[in-house]
Design a protein around this motif. Structure first.
Motif, PDB file in Angstrom:
ATOM      1  N   LEU A  91      29.060  39.561  52.421  1.00  0.00           N
ATOM      2  CA  LEU A  91      28.945  39.160  51.017  1.00  0.00           C
ATOM      3  C   LEU A  91      27.525  39.356  50.498  1.00  0.00           C
ATOM      4  N   ASP A 138      34.871  32.011  41.071  1.00  0.00           N
ATOM      5  CA  ASP A 138      35.291  31.672  42.426  1.00  0.00           C
ATOM      6  C   ASP A 138      36.369  32.644  42.900  1.00  0.00           C
ATOM      7  N   ARG A 155      30.600  33.669  42.915  1.00  0.00           N
ATOM      8  CA  ARG A 155      29.637  34.565  42.280  1.00  0.00           C
ATOM      9  C   ARG A 155      28.935  33.802  41.165  1.00  0.00           C
ATOM     10  N   TYR A 189      34.284  32.079  47.909  1.00  0.00           N
ATOM     11  CA  TYR A 189      33.019  32.741  47.577  1.00  0.00           C
ATOM     12  C   TYR A 189      32.789  32.556  46.083  1.00  0.00           C
ATOM     13  N   ILE A 237      28.993  30.199  49.360  1.00  0.00           N
ATOM     14  CA  ILE A 237      30.159  30.385  50.227  1.00  0.00           C
ATOM     15  C   ILE A 237      30.518  29.038  50.843  1.00  0.00           C
ATOM     16  N   LEU A 285      35.368  39.280  47.893  1.00  0.00           N
ATOM     17  CA  LEU A 285      35.876  38.567  49.057  1.00  0.00           C
ATOM     18  C   LEU A 285      36.932  39.396  49.783  1.00  0.00           C
TER      19      LEU A 285
END
Length: 377
Positions: free
Chosen positions: A368, A67, A55, A53, A334, A26
């Motif tokens: 991203l 996060d 993952r 964001y 996201i 991010l």
């Protein structure tokens, strides 16, 4: 420029993730020199952005969420607009399972309204074109209190759904009765629901700007959002995770949806308007898909599915999305919000949605996505 990025590791089904990940995607995405990102990041105070964001990794049978946050603060208010339709849809499906005589395909109409619909159709309209009337019909079925209670019971909080959207009786705490068709010749009238009074919230940023339009004239002073809906990044992400990956949560945090209901909901979340017969000139693929594709009317590639709910009103744009690329086998989430109201006047319909907000969200999604393509798993 220094960015304060919080990293939050979600521990799911007993798995763990590093508290200090070696990379922060991010940070990298928001440091992009692309002008769509740069002009927002150079004016942070003006845009009030919040980004999370998520993952997604897999280990054995477990899902691991990591996060990455930028300026996420549940106490710093932003207007959620149509993103509140997502919890309404989920709560409506769950409530249907408590009433033997009703299903997703039950026909009904709101007393005094001439439009007949079904729960399935209302949910489809909510996600395909963000239909306000469809959402309001679900609110008449549920009542505001029940939406809030069902979300909080499953760990989706904080949340406060207080009003309907774009209608004269938006803040009425009493719902209208619904007329259900039990068969072709028999109808049933539901009772009105009386909800809790709407009380003002005390949050940072609850009053915004320097003026607003009311009664067709300019009023001086900040616009007060204290009686509006409240659905921060934390709650939006929590709901999305529970719907996309229910198996990653304890049973008491999973919504009581049938396989058929959840399948239908997921289809509704990613199906594009033209696929449902909407005019592709007006309702193009990215009409309500801001991340990655919001700044273009070109078709979205078939191998990319975006399960999301957007909102835009009062100069605030928000998107909460799960993005899955089936060709490259990557997926991530996201949730982001941005204020684009350079003149500081609310309710004047003069906002920089197309010039600043949507390009920022689209580029953030692209940045991203590219990082996801290159990361090792």
């Amino acid at each position: 420029m220094r960015f304060k990025i919080a990293v939050v590791c979600s521990l799911i089904l007993g798995t763990s993730c590093s508290k200090n990940p070696p990379d922060n995607p991010l940070t990298e995405a928001l440091s992009s020199e692309n002008n769509k990102i740069r002009r927002v990041m150079d004016n942070l105070d003006e845009h009030e952005i919040q980004v999370r964001y998520t993952r997604i990794d897999r280990k054995n049978d477990s899902i691991i969420f990591t996060d990455f946050d930028f300026q996420v603060d549940k106490n710093n208010y932003f207007y959620p607009a149509s993103t509140v339709k997502f919890p309404a849809a989920v709560a409506a499906l769950e409530k249907l399972n408590t009433i033997d005589s009703l299903s997703m395909d039950t026909r009904f109409f709101v007393e005094g309204d001439s439009v007949e619909t079904t729960f399935a159709k209302a949910i489809s309209e909510i996600f395909a074109v963000s239909d306000n009337a469809a959402n309001n019909r679900l609110i008449e079925f549920l009542g505001q209190d029940e939406v809030n209670d069902r979300m909080k019971k499953r760990g989706v909080s904080p949340i406060r759904i207080a009003h309907r959207l774009s209608t004269e009786n938006a803040e009425d705490v009493t719902t209208k009765p619904l007329v259900f068709y039990l068969n072709d010749s028999t109808t049933y009238l539901s009772e009105s629901i009386i909800n809790s009074p709407i009380r003002p919230m005390e949050l940072k940023g609850i009053k915004k700007g320097q003026g607003y339009i009311a009664d067709e004239s300019l009023q001086t002073g900040a616009f007060d959002f204290s009686l509006k809906n409240y659905y921060p990044i934390d709650a939006q992400t929590a709901l999305l995770k529970r719907i996309i990956f229910p198996e990653a949560f304890p049973k008491d945090q999973r919504f009581n949806l049938s396989v058929e209901q959840r399948t239908y909901l997921l289809e509704a979340m990613h199906t594009l308007p033209p696929q449902l017969g909407y005019d592709p000139e007006e309702f193009y693929d990215s009409y309500v898909k801001f991340f990655m594709f919001g700044d273009t009317t070109d078709p979205i590639p078939d191998h990319i599915k975006i399960y999301n709910k957007v909102g835009y009103a009062y100069g605030t744009l928000t998107d909460c999305a799960y993005i899955k690329d089936t060709k490259n086998d990557i997926d991530f989430m996201i949730t982001a919000t941005i204020l684009v109201n350079s003149n500081g006047i609310f309710n004047d319909n003069t906002y920089e949605y197309d010039e600043v907000g949507i390009p920022f969200l689209a580029q953030l999604g692209k940045e991203l996505y590219e990082l996801e393509l290159s990361r090792k798993r």
